[in-house]
Design an enzyme around this catalytic site. Sequence first.
Site, PDB file in Angstrom:
ATOM      1  N   ASN A 221       1.919  -7.054  -3.307  1.00 28.76           N
ATOM      2  CA  ASN A 221       1.811  -7.462  -4.698  1.00 28.76           C
ATOM      3  C   ASN A 221       0.687  -6.703  -5.407  1.00 28.76           C
ATOM      4  OD1 ASN A 221       3.710  -9.953  -5.191  1.00 28.76           O
ATOM      5  ND2 ASN A 221       2.854 -10.167  -3.136  1.00 28.76           N
ATOM      6  N   ARG A 229       7.832   9.466   0.825  1.00 33.63           N
ATOM      7  CA  ARG A 229       6.954  10.643   0.699  1.00 33.63           C
ATOM      8  C   ARG A 229       5.524  10.251   0.341  1.00 33.63           C
ATOM      9  NH1 ARG A 229      11.724  13.024  -1.775  1.00 33.63           N
ATOM     10  NH2 ARG A 229      12.597  14.559  -0.323  1.00 33.63           N
ATOM     11  N   GLY A 251       7.786 -16.999  -0.037  1.00 32.84           N
ATOM     12  CA  GLY A 251       9.159 -16.570  -0.228  1.00 32.84           C
ATOM     13  C   GLY A 251       9.442 -16.000  -1.600  1.00 32.84           C
ATOM     14  N   HIS A 253       6.598 -14.224  -3.556  1.00 34.74           N
ATOM     15  CA  HIS A 253       5.757 -13.041  -3.706  1.00 34.74           C
ATOM     16  C   HIS A 253       6.220 -11.892  -2.814  1.00 34.74           C
ATOM     17  CE1 HIS A 253       3.014 -15.752  -5.816  1.00 34.74           C
ATOM     18  NE2 HIS A 253       2.370 -14.695  -6.232  1.00 34.74           N
ATOM     19  N   ASP A 277      -3.376 -18.025  -2.353  1.00 31.88           N
ATOM     20  CA  ASP A 277      -3.501 -17.627  -3.769  1.00 31.88           C
ATOM     21  C   ASP A 277      -3.189 -18.835  -4.658  1.00 31.88           C
ATOM     22  OD1 ASP A 277      -4.154 -15.832  -5.763  1.00 31.88           O
ATOM     23  OD2 ASP A 277      -2.149 -14.973  -5.908  1.00 31.88           O
ATOM     24  N   GLY A 312      -0.456 -16.325  -9.472  1.00 32.94           N
ATOM     25  CA  GLY A 312      -0.888 -17.159  -8.357  1.00 32.94           C
ATOM     26  C   GLY A 312       0.309 -17.809  -7.692  1.00 32.94           C
TER      27      GLY A 312
END
Length: 386
Positions: A221, A229, A251, A253, A277, A312
């Site tokens: 995140n 690459r 599930g 984030h 968070d 959050g």
Amino acid sequence: MTAKKKITGARIFDGIDWHDGAVLVVETGRVKAIVPAAAAPADADAIDAHGLLLVPGFIDLQVNGGGGALFNEQPTLDGIRQICAAHAKFGTTALLPTLITDTREMRSAAIKAGQEARRASVAGFLGLHLEGPHLSIARKGAHDPSLIRPMEDADLAEMVACARALGCLMVTVAPENATREQVRALCDAGAVVSLGHTDVGYETACSYAKAGARTVTHLFNAMSGLGHREPGVVGAALATGALHAGMIADGFHVDPASMGIALRGKKGPGQIFLVTDAMSPIGTGMTSFHLNGREILRQGGRLTLADGTLAGADIDMLSSVRFVHEKLGLPIEEAIRMASAYPADVMGIASHKGRLLPGTDADFVLLTPELAMKSTWIGGEQVFSA
């Protein structure tokens, strides 16, 4: 009650191994030993935990709020107390109240509150996490771009002093707005520097790890992704053994498939650990709240700005442990380590937190075999009972 306790009847996980038919002996707030039931001291007060699991208390290194309090809105001693008490109900015995990008005055108030919480020995308070304002606007997430700025000498001096005063300080920075020299100075003062909210590439991220950065904030995140690459910050986090990485296991984030790929691909000794968070609604029925003057909506397990940007998470640590165990199929031992031993390793406090070994703090959680909460203990004292 005496200064010595024995917790009997539980199946005990010390962070390394399981102990059956054993007793946890606690003396003056610390683990004395785990001994066979027949060898339990007769002069200790007995706590019956028959049929339960006894595991190390959870450590959460990224907690924005809980119990109705948001650290950015309430950077006070009472705010810290409220947040710690809210998360203790879900097995968290040590946490870092987290201040996201805000004004200089708000950060100073948060640091003052942290110092007061340390002097007051607030149960569950570990230190502070300053997530910003020295981030990348390109990867701002829910952070207010008008408050994001480069790190200046005064910022560095304040955070160095904070690290020395608190003992546990995490600082999330982006290389776009913090130099390698500043990272080294923070690390030399004892702070744990985390890379986050950054769009830099793999080589730059690795160079900051060499400068002392120890971890990555909420993996996947608000960072450059893994490309074939250009491996990005995600690639650096997975391929660099010196880096740990926090992960939000709600599930939303991170897709469970990506979680599994990361866990299988992470090079050690650095580990992936769980963070919540969490915001202020944890432990409440709140349906919305405000952050930096903007309304955050709570719906379906998600917290978002009006435009849908995640702001959050709406998850507690026990639910995170259950998620990686049940949805990802991790052994329960590893799920627990991700919430206890590994965060302790990140902060350099493994000598007294994260495991239940002789001499460590008696921070533990009693759970049912189905992983439902029964009680939380900090320093050998019960702080929550379901």
